[in-house]
Write a protein that holds these residues in place. Structure first.
Motif, PDB file in Angstrom:
ATOM      1  N   SER A   4       0.809  -1.225   0.000  1.00 57.93           N
ATOM      2  CA  SER A   4       0.000   0.000   0.000  1.00 57.93           C
ATOM      3  C   SER A   4       0.835   1.265   0.000  1.00 57.93           C
ATOM      4  N   SER A   5       2.045   1.207   0.554  1.00 57.85           N
ATOM      5  CA  SER A   5       2.879   2.415   0.573  1.00 57.85           C
ATOM      6  C   SER A   5       3.211   2.885  -0.837  1.00 57.85           C
ATOM      7  N   VAL A   6       3.303   1.982  -1.787  1.00 60.42           N
ATOM      8  CA  VAL A   6       3.569   2.361  -3.174  1.00 60.42           C
ATOM      9  C   VAL A   6       2.384   3.140  -3.734  1.00 60.42           C
ATOM     10  N   TYR A   7       1.172   2.732  -3.350  1.00 55.57           N
ATOM     11  CA  TYR A   7      -0.038   3.333  -3.904  1.00 55.57           C
ATOM     12  C   TYR A   7      -0.508   4.569  -3.135  1.00 55.57           C
ATOM     13  N   LEU A   8       0.132   4.853  -2.026  1.00 53.80           N
ATOM     14  CA  LEU A   8      -0.226   6.047  -1.265  1.00 53.80           C
ATOM     15  C   LEU A   8       0.598   7.261  -1.665  1.00 53.80           C
ATOM     16  N   ASN A   9       1.304   7.156  -2.754  1.00 57.19           N
ATOM     17  CA  ASN A   9       2.102   8.243  -3.288  1.00 57.19           C
ATOM     18  C   ASN A   9       1.138   9.296  -3.847  1.00 57.19           C
ATOM     19  N   LEU A  10       0.942  10.386  -3.094  1.00 55.68           N
ATOM     20  CA  LEU A  10      -0.054  11.396  -3.472  1.00 55.68           C
ATOM     21  C   LEU A  10       0.252  12.081  -4.791  1.00 55.68           C
ATOM     22  N   SER A  11       1.513  12.324  -5.083  1.00 51.64           N
ATOM     23  CA  SER A  11       1.827  12.989  -6.353  1.00 51.64           C
ATOM     24  C   SER A  11       1.445  12.088  -7.527  1.00 51.64           C
ATOM     25  N   LEU A  12       1.668  10.794  -7.380  1.00 54.23           N
ATOM     26  CA  LEU A  12       1.294   9.851  -8.433  1.00 54.23           C
ATOM     27  C   LEU A  12      -0.232   9.794  -8.595  1.00 54.23           C
ATOM     28  N   LEU A  13      -0.934   9.775  -7.471  1.00 55.49           N
ATOM     29  CA  LEU A  13      -2.394   9.756  -7.531  1.00 55.49           C
ATOM     30  C   LEU A  13      -2.942  11.038  -8.154  1.00 55.49           C
ATOM     31  N   ASN A  14      -2.348  12.171  -7.815  1.00 49.84           N
ATOM     32  CA  ASN A  14      -2.784  13.445  -8.395  1.00 49.84           C
ATOM     33  C   ASN A  14      -2.527  13.469  -9.904  1.00 49.84           C
ATOM     34  N   ARG A  15      -1.346  12.981 -10.318  1.00 53.63           N
ATOM     35  CA  ARG A  15      -1.042  12.913 -11.755  1.00 53.63           C
ATOM     36  C   ARG A  15      -2.041  12.009 -12.471  1.00 53.63           C
ATOM     37  N   PHE A  16      -2.368  10.903 -11.843  1.00 51.54           N
ATOM     38  CA  PHE A  16      -3.325   9.976 -12.441  1.00 51.54           C
ATOM     39  C   PHE A  16      -4.670  10.667 -12.645  1.00 51.54           C
ATOM     40  N   GLN A  17      -5.149  11.328 -11.614  1.00 57.70           N
ATOM     41  CA  GLN A  17      -6.448  12.011 -11.721  1.00 57.70           C
ATOM     42  C   GLN A  17      -6.427  13.155 -12.715  1.00 57.70           C
ATOM     43  N   ILE A  29       1.961   6.584 -16.612  1.00 56.77           N
ATOM     44  CA  ILE A  29       1.799   6.572 -15.154  1.00 56.77           C
ATOM     45  C   ILE A  29       1.639   5.135 -14.649  1.00 56.77           C
ATOM     46  N   LEU A  30       0.846   4.332 -15.348  1.00 58.92           N
ATOM     47  CA  LEU A  30       0.656   2.940 -14.947  1.00 58.92           C
ATOM     48  C   LEU A  30       1.957   2.146 -15.056  1.00 58.92           C
ATOM     49  N   ALA A  31       2.737   2.409 -16.084  1.00 61.70           N
ATOM     50  CA  ALA A  31       4.037   1.739 -16.225  1.00 61.70           C
ATOM     51  C   ALA A  31       4.957   2.135 -15.076  1.00 61.70           C
ATOM     52  N   GLU A  32       4.918   3.407 -14.717  1.00 66.11           N
ATOM     53  CA  GLU A  32       5.724   3.893 -13.600  1.00 66.11           C
ATOM     54  C   GLU A  32       5.279   3.234 -12.287  1.00 66.11           C
ATOM     55  N   TYR A  34       3.734   0.346 -11.978  1.00 65.27           N
ATOM     56  CA  TYR A  34       4.155  -1.057 -12.000  1.00 65.27           C
ATOM     57  C   TYR A  34       5.629  -1.175 -11.624  1.00 65.27           C
ATOM     58  N   SER A  35       6.451  -0.310 -12.185  1.00 67.78           N
ATOM     59  CA  SER A  35       7.888  -0.343 -11.924  1.00 67.78           C
ATOM     60  C   SER A  35       8.178  -0.108 -10.438  1.00 67.78           C
ATOM     61  N   GLU A  36       7.497   0.858  -9.842  1.00 62.79           N
ATOM     62  CA  GLU A  36       7.691   1.133  -8.413  1.00 62.79           C
ATOM     63  C   GLU A  36       7.265  -0.064  -7.569  1.00 62.79           C
ATOM     64  N   THR A  37       6.148  -0.683  -7.951  1.00 65.58           N
ATOM     65  CA  THR A  37       5.668  -1.860  -7.230  1.00 65.58           C
ATOM     66  C   THR A  37       6.668  -3.000  -7.343  1.00 65.58           C
ATOM     67  N   ASP A  38       7.130  -3.238  -8.547  1.00 68.74           N
ATOM     68  CA  ASP A  38       8.095  -4.306  -8.787  1.00 68.74           C
ATOM     69  C   ASP A  38       9.374  -4.063  -7.987  1.00 68.74           C
ATOM     70  N   ASN A  39       9.882  -2.840  -8.020  1.00 69.80           N
ATOM     71  CA  ASN A  39      11.096  -2.510  -7.264  1.00 69.80           C
ATOM     72  C   ASN A  39      10.895  -2.730  -5.769  1.00 69.80           C
TER      73      ASN A  39
END
Length: 163
Positions: A4-17, A29-32, A34-39
């Motif tokens: 969940s810490s990967v998905y709580l990245n507010l800047s990423l969520l704001n960019r997505f929206q 954004i989705l590729a990024e 995925y990459s963060e999750t994988d890392n």
């Protein structure tokens, strides 16, 4: 999954929206993400979970494509489903690295069954043309068999206990 810490990245969520109406930006954004999750998973010695996420995403995407193709007979989607045979080979190679982990041997075996269905499609079949003179990559019977196998794999993957 404990990520969940990967998905709580507010800047990423704001960019997505902010980019909901821009397909290319969303893909990036989705590729990024995925990459963060994988890392994150690899850094925390959970690469097997990363492999399951990759396999699940692949099977889900193929499932959706098969569903659309069966309902619409869209030739571009059917061709793309046929082209996914190469990705199935890669998926098997990836899953084979984790066959000693619980559930992986069974999943690998099911994906190998899908690979056999793809292997049954011969170059002569592809060279066939329908009545309008268009190349047929998968006939209705082949598409149905692949779709049913993907649906079965998806069903198995979504049962509790694999992860």
């Amino acid at each position: 999954l404990g990520i969940s810490s990967v998905y709580l990245n507010l800047s990423l969520l704001n960019r997505f929206q902010s980019n909901l109406d821009k397909k290319d930006s969303l893909n990036f954004i989705l590729a990024e993400l995925y990459s963060e999750t994988d890392n994150y998973l690899r850094e925390n010695e959970r690469s097997n979970t990363s492999a399951l996420i990759m396999a699940g995403g692949f099977i889900e995407g193929l499932h959706m494509a098969c569903d659309v193709a069966q309902n619409t007979k869209n030739e571009k989607i059917i061709k793309r489903i046929y082209e996914m045979r190469l990705s199935v080979d890669n998926l098997i190679s990836m899953l084979a690295e984790y066959e000693q982990e619980p559930g992986f041997a069974e999943l690998t075996s099911k994906v190998k069954e899908l690979q056999l269905l793809y292997s049954a499609v011969k170059p002569a079949d592809i060279a066939a043309q329908n009545q309008e003179g268009k190349t047929v990559f998968l006939d209705d019977k082949q598409l149905k068999a692949i779709s049913e196998k993907v649906k079965m794999i998806r069903s198995e993957m979504t049962k509790p206990g694999l992860h």
